[in-house]
Design a protein around this motif. Sequence first.
Motif, PDB file in Angstrom:
ATOM      1  N   ILE B  24       1.616  -1.509   6.059  1.00  0.00           N
ATOM      2  CA  ILE B  24       1.252  -1.148   4.676  1.00  0.00           C
ATOM      3  C   ILE B  24       2.449  -1.380   3.747  1.00  0.00           C
ATOM      4  O   ILE B  24       2.320  -1.947   2.657  1.00  0.00           O
ATOM      5  CB  ILE B  24       0.831   0.346   4.596  1.00  0.00           C
ATOM      6  CG1 ILE B  24      -0.326   0.640   5.557  1.00  0.00           C
ATOM      7  CG2 ILE B  24       0.466   0.723   3.167  1.00  0.00           C
ATOM      8  CD1 ILE B  24      -1.597  -0.068   5.245  1.00  0.00           C
ATOM      9  N   MET B  25       3.634  -0.939   4.205  1.00  0.00           N
ATOM     10  CA  MET B  25       4.825  -1.092   3.367  1.00  0.00           C
ATOM     11  C   MET B  25       5.095  -2.581   3.105  1.00  0.00           C
ATOM     12  O   MET B  25       5.420  -2.973   1.974  1.00  0.00           O
ATOM     13  CB  MET B  25       6.036  -0.443   4.037  1.00  0.00           C
ATOM     14  CG  MET B  25       5.948   1.089   4.068  1.00  0.00           C
ATOM     15  SD  MET B  25       7.288   1.850   5.049  1.00  0.00           S
ATOM     16  CE  MET B  25       8.694   1.607   3.937  1.00  0.00           C
ATOM     17  N   ILE B  46      -4.961   5.724  -2.824  1.00  0.00           N
ATOM     18  CA  ILE B  46      -4.770   5.930  -1.383  1.00  0.00           C
ATOM     19  C   ILE B  46      -6.079   5.690  -0.633  1.00  0.00           C
ATOM     20  O   ILE B  46      -6.108   4.988   0.378  1.00  0.00           O
ATOM     21  CB  ILE B  46      -4.218   7.340  -1.143  1.00  0.00           C
ATOM     22  CG1 ILE B  46      -2.748   7.356  -1.578  1.00  0.00           C
ATOM     23  CG2 ILE B  46      -4.347   7.760   0.317  1.00  0.00           C
ATOM     24  CD1 ILE B  46      -2.194   8.704  -1.909  1.00  0.00           C
ATOM     25  N   ARG B  47      -7.167   6.221  -1.187  1.00  0.00           N
ATOM     26  CA  ARG B  47      -8.447   6.074  -0.513  1.00  0.00           C
ATOM     27  C   ARG B  47      -8.855   4.610  -0.409  1.00  0.00           C
ATOM     28  O   ARG B  47      -9.184   4.109   0.663  1.00  0.00           O
ATOM     29  CB  ARG B  47      -9.518   6.871  -1.279  1.00  0.00           C
ATOM     30  CG  ARG B  47     -10.797   7.079  -0.484  1.00  0.00           C
ATOM     31  CD  ARG B  47     -11.734   8.019  -1.217  1.00  0.00           C
ATOM     32  NE  ARG B  47     -11.911   7.537  -2.610  1.00  0.00           N
ATOM     33  CZ  ARG B  47     -12.462   8.266  -3.571  1.00  0.00           C
ATOM     34  NH1 ARG B  47     -12.860   9.494  -3.329  1.00  0.00           N
ATOM     35  NH2 ARG B  47     -12.610   7.780  -4.781  1.00  0.00           N
ATOM     36  N   SER B  48      -8.780   3.895  -1.571  1.00  0.00           N
ATOM     37  CA  SER B  48      -9.277   2.520  -1.545  1.00  0.00           C
ATOM     38  C   SER B  48      -8.372   1.627  -0.690  1.00  0.00           C
ATOM     39  O   SER B  48      -8.841   0.730   0.001  1.00  0.00           O
ATOM     40  CB  SER B  48      -9.404   1.959  -2.966  1.00  0.00           C
ATOM     41  OG  SER B  48      -8.142   1.691  -3.504  1.00  0.00           O
ATOM     42  N   PHE B  49      -7.061   1.906  -0.730  1.00  0.00           N
ATOM     43  CA  PHE B  49      -6.161   1.064   0.055  1.00  0.00           C
ATOM     44  C   PHE B  49      -6.349   1.313   1.556  1.00  0.00           C
ATOM     45  O   PHE B  49      -6.244   0.400   2.378  1.00  0.00           O
ATOM     46  CB  PHE B  49      -4.711   1.314  -0.366  1.00  0.00           C
ATOM     47  CG  PHE B  49      -3.799   0.138  -0.144  1.00  0.00           C
ATOM     48  CD1 PHE B  49      -2.493   0.329   0.290  1.00  0.00           C
ATOM     49  CD2 PHE B  49      -4.225  -1.170  -0.368  1.00  0.00           C
ATOM     50  CE1 PHE B  49      -1.639  -0.746   0.479  1.00  0.00           C
ATOM     51  CE2 PHE B  49      -3.391  -2.249  -0.168  1.00  0.00           C
ATOM     52  CZ  PHE B  49      -2.085  -2.033   0.256  1.00  0.00           C
ATOM     53  N   MET B  53      -7.188  -1.681   4.020  1.00  0.00           N
ATOM     54  CA  MET B  53      -6.264  -2.016   5.099  1.00  0.00           C
ATOM     55  C   MET B  53      -6.755  -1.526   6.460  1.00  0.00           C
ATOM     56  O   MET B  53      -6.071  -1.712   7.470  1.00  0.00           O
ATOM     57  CB  MET B  53      -4.877  -1.411   4.795  1.00  0.00           C
ATOM     58  CG  MET B  53      -4.243  -1.910   3.506  1.00  0.00           C
ATOM     59  SD  MET B  53      -3.845  -3.701   3.544  1.00  0.00           S
ATOM     60  CE  MET B  53      -2.520  -3.720   4.740  1.00  0.00           C
ATOM     61  N   LYS B  54      -7.910  -0.854   6.450  1.00  0.00           N
ATOM     62  CA  LYS B  54      -8.477  -0.325   7.693  1.00  0.00           C
ATOM     63  C   LYS B  54      -7.504   0.592   8.423  1.00  0.00           C
ATOM     64  O   LYS B  54      -7.232   0.444   9.614  1.00  0.00           O
ATOM     65  CB  LYS B  54      -8.932  -1.470   8.617  1.00  0.00           C
ATOM     66  CG  LYS B  54     -10.018  -2.354   7.977  1.00  0.00           C
ATOM     67  CD  LYS B  54     -10.649  -3.270   9.016  1.00  0.00           C
ATOM     68  CE  LYS B  54     -11.779  -4.107   8.443  1.00  0.00           C
ATOM     69  NZ  LYS B  54     -11.342  -5.070   7.393  1.00  0.00           N
ATOM     70  N   VAL B  60      -1.462   5.562   4.679  1.00  0.00           N
ATOM     71  CA  VAL B  60      -1.124   5.049   3.341  1.00  0.00           C
ATOM     72  C   VAL B  60      -0.187   6.026   2.632  1.00  0.00           C
ATOM     73  O   VAL B  60       0.803   5.633   2.015  1.00  0.00           O
ATOM     74  CB  VAL B  60      -2.402   4.793   2.509  1.00  0.00           C
ATOM     75  CG1 VAL B  60      -2.039   4.338   1.094  1.00  0.00           C
ATOM     76  CG2 VAL B  60      -3.280   3.746   3.180  1.00  0.00           C
ATOM     77  N   VAL B  61      -0.486   7.321   2.731  1.00  0.00           N
ATOM     78  CA  VAL B  61       0.359   8.346   2.090  1.00  0.00           C
ATOM     79  C   VAL B  61       1.798   8.217   2.587  1.00  0.00           C
ATOM     80  O   VAL B  61       2.746   8.176   1.795  1.00  0.00           O
ATOM     81  CB  VAL B  61      -0.173   9.771   2.382  1.00  0.00           C
ATOM     82  CG1 VAL B  61       0.839  10.830   1.942  1.00  0.00           C
ATOM     83  CG2 VAL B  61      -1.513   9.992   1.683  1.00  0.00           C
TER      84      VAL B  61
END
Lengths: 476, 476
Positions: B24-25, B46-49, B53-54, B60-61
């Motif tokens: 993710i980073m 955060i939710r959509s990413f 990104m599955k 994500v957080v």
Amino acid sequence: MVEEQVRMRPKAIDGEGETLIARIMATVRHRIAGRSLTPGAKLPSIRSFAVTMKVSKSTVVEAYERLAAEGLIRSRPGSGFFVAAPLAPLSLADIGPRLDRAVDPLWISRQALEPGEGVLRPGCGWLPPSWMPEEGLRRTLRGLARGASSTLVDYGPPLGLLPLRQLLARRLAQHGIEAPPDQIMLTESGTQAIDLLCRFLLKPGDAVIVDDPCYFNFHALLRAHQAKIVAVPYTPSGPDIDRFAAALEEHRPRLYITNSALHNPTGAMLSPLVAHRLLKLAEQWRLTIVEDDIFADFEETPAPRLAAFDGLERVVHIGSFSKSLSAAVRCGFITAPRDWIEALTDLKIATSFGGAGFSAELVLTLLKDGSYRKHMETVRQDLARAMAATVARLGESGIIPWIEPRAGMFLWCRLPDGIDAADLARKALDKGIVLAPGNVFSHAQTAGSFLRFNVAQSQDERLFGELAALMAAARR
Amino acid sequence: MVEEQVRMRPKAIDGEGETLIARIMATVRHRIAGRSLTPGAKLPSIRSFAVTMKVSKSTVVEAYERLAAEGLIRSRPGSGFFVAAPLAPLSLADIGPRLDRAVDPLWISRQALEPGEGVLRPGCGWLPPSWMPEEGLRRTLRGLARGASSTLVDYGPPLGLLPLRQLLARRLAQHGIEAPPDQIMLTESGTQAIDLLCRFLLKPGDAVIVDDPCYFNFHALLRAHQAKIVAVPYTPSGPDIDRFAAALEEHRPRLYITNSALHNPTGAMLSPLVAHRLLKLAEQWRLTIVEDDIFADFEETPAPRLAAFDGLERVVHIGSFSKSLSAAVRCGFITAPRDWIEALTDLKIATSFGGAGFSAELVLTLLKDGSYRKHMETVRQDLARAMAATVARLGESGIIPWIEPRAGMFLWCRLPDGIDAADLARKALDKGIVLAPGNVFSHAQTAGSFLRFNVAQSQDERLFGELAALMAAARR
């Protein structure tokens, strides 16, 4: 995050409905005109704007759709409404708040640049022609007229004339600034140098710290870059360091632009203590500092240079010869961190192509033959005399300097009795006198009772007579 | 629209978790580096990413919080995460796609600008020093050395030297362009003129049409403005008008930048028919056209000028003397709609302060005393001879011009057998020859088998010998 897709439309709109729609449309137009909504920006969602404006969602929908029909905004299905690209050109006036023309930074520049017989220019930022090294320039021109043809007809090399950069490196070393010639790039002027740096470092909306007061063209330049100007009060020994720290914390600025040696307009000098604190803060907040040192050769006793303390890590050093040698011969330079020079050179070529090889050759000749050094010695002596005389004559009208500068051409003076400087400047212009009212230099508009005097441009007896009369009239 | 405020954190992260966080980073870093996420931009929620990104929301957080700790992004409580202001400076390379350095527009500029003994420069965009009016320049310099002191030391007026603007107005009238002196602003160069217009008219992301091929510095300049370049194929009589119309419809460009008289690099001329259609489209789509006419005085038979048809409504006309008189004496001009001149002048002062009064005086003298006219007559005759000779010599190596231009210094040539021009240019550089490979001029990179030759810079026998050898080697 799902953007609402409101598709409802009112069947009929009554008079009150029309009023509400018009109000929404006016609000959006106002935000776009005032650039709180810039081209490409997303408009508030229909739901949230309906809440904010205390209207129904259908009113917002109708207002948005009418604005879209006008071409001012456009809808992107599934993502909402966006400000359309501008069709009318932007002007500086659109970008920043338009000040009263008499205290507009560009007004004073244009007044000073416009020719006019018999006009006195104590507000002007440079020396009168008679103070410039005219004979040296004539001699050098005759020499160049006999010189190499490449100087006469060719573009200069990308970084600029190497022998001049070598000589500048040696001159900078005298101020403790270690800059090899390949870390020096010639420009057309000090202003072009700062402009290139702003292009290189800033994005629209980035915050930039300037001194309050500061050289007025910094405001105009930063507005052209759509930067957010953050002004920090200037003290006789440099910026107010507590306010500076607070501004860093609040605005996270990208840049600080200042004159460290002889400050324009106050003539103050940065103290070593303030310089040290400033650099610690710059490091802590990863701030870049642009040190505009175009008055370097006017100083009598060397002031600290930020670039010398810092070793060109976070400080970019700018110089020029427009103020000391000739404004007609355009030649400035940037001394920057090594890994920026390549990209700055690309940017210079992209936006102005070749440099002025001819001007560089001219400056080099005058610097090498010793006539520049002798000329500046004379200028410094003459300025010291003019400074003392101007302080005395202004004092007769109750106009008192904020500090008595140790060198340079500027006196930053306070007017008595709350007399408004902009008002005085307007009246003086009717008498053929261009003054520089304080708020032109003050982003926070806190210098309404100040004037900047150029002592070299204040040698005409008529000035003091007219000033005394204007001051007397203003007091009544 | 409520932004989620996720405050959960995983108690412990295993190896697989670390890998996902790193992914993710890396994705966010990549988007920021590639500027699909620009400073100040909001990151995906955060939710959509997490969905995209599955991964889980907590992954994500964690990735966002680590990036925030690095200073690359920052969180604004209640509104999400945003890209932090850039700490590393932007370079042109970051702004646009970095091409292979051998076909980078700035590479060719720098090669041409760098001095070098014995280097041949058929790829260079200007005349050799020996073609320039050296004697006239020397005589004029001697005259200025005896002239008014204000010319030697003062800033020029905001719009530039009035007598030169008056003379330019008369010269423009000969091309049918009605521009009074107060609609003409002097600049340091043609490039600075176009740059000022871009600053005045463009916002980042605005679309701009250029010709394919076109003068390569237009690409570099437009990249510096973060404009979206839209290239329309150029035909022997101007831009392909159907493709132009389609580009208007698809991209809604703000500007079209072109040379109408002698096109660079092809030497083609706009036909009256195409000019008329172009202007009708410009009116329909509210397009502004910048007509860069710096080769005006090279033409033998007058081509139509867009500014003449249009009456300076939507067409801005640019000129300069860098190519015809001296590149060392920087003097260009803008002729623009009346209500733009004031704002353009403000912008010029803000970004480069006073103009070059000295250069303007020099140009004026040479234009007035007839030596410029005689010089250009000679240049045109010499270019016609050089053109014929160069066409013949290049033909021996199978290098054939796309068209035979009616005037000017440029020949746009196709290489035989699909030989790659960039490859040839790299090999030629090893032999001390600077070529201009076609793709430098082509935004769509469709000119890989073209070279631009400057016939005035192609008068050295060594060039054709080396070219023949390089071509023979390339064919093998």
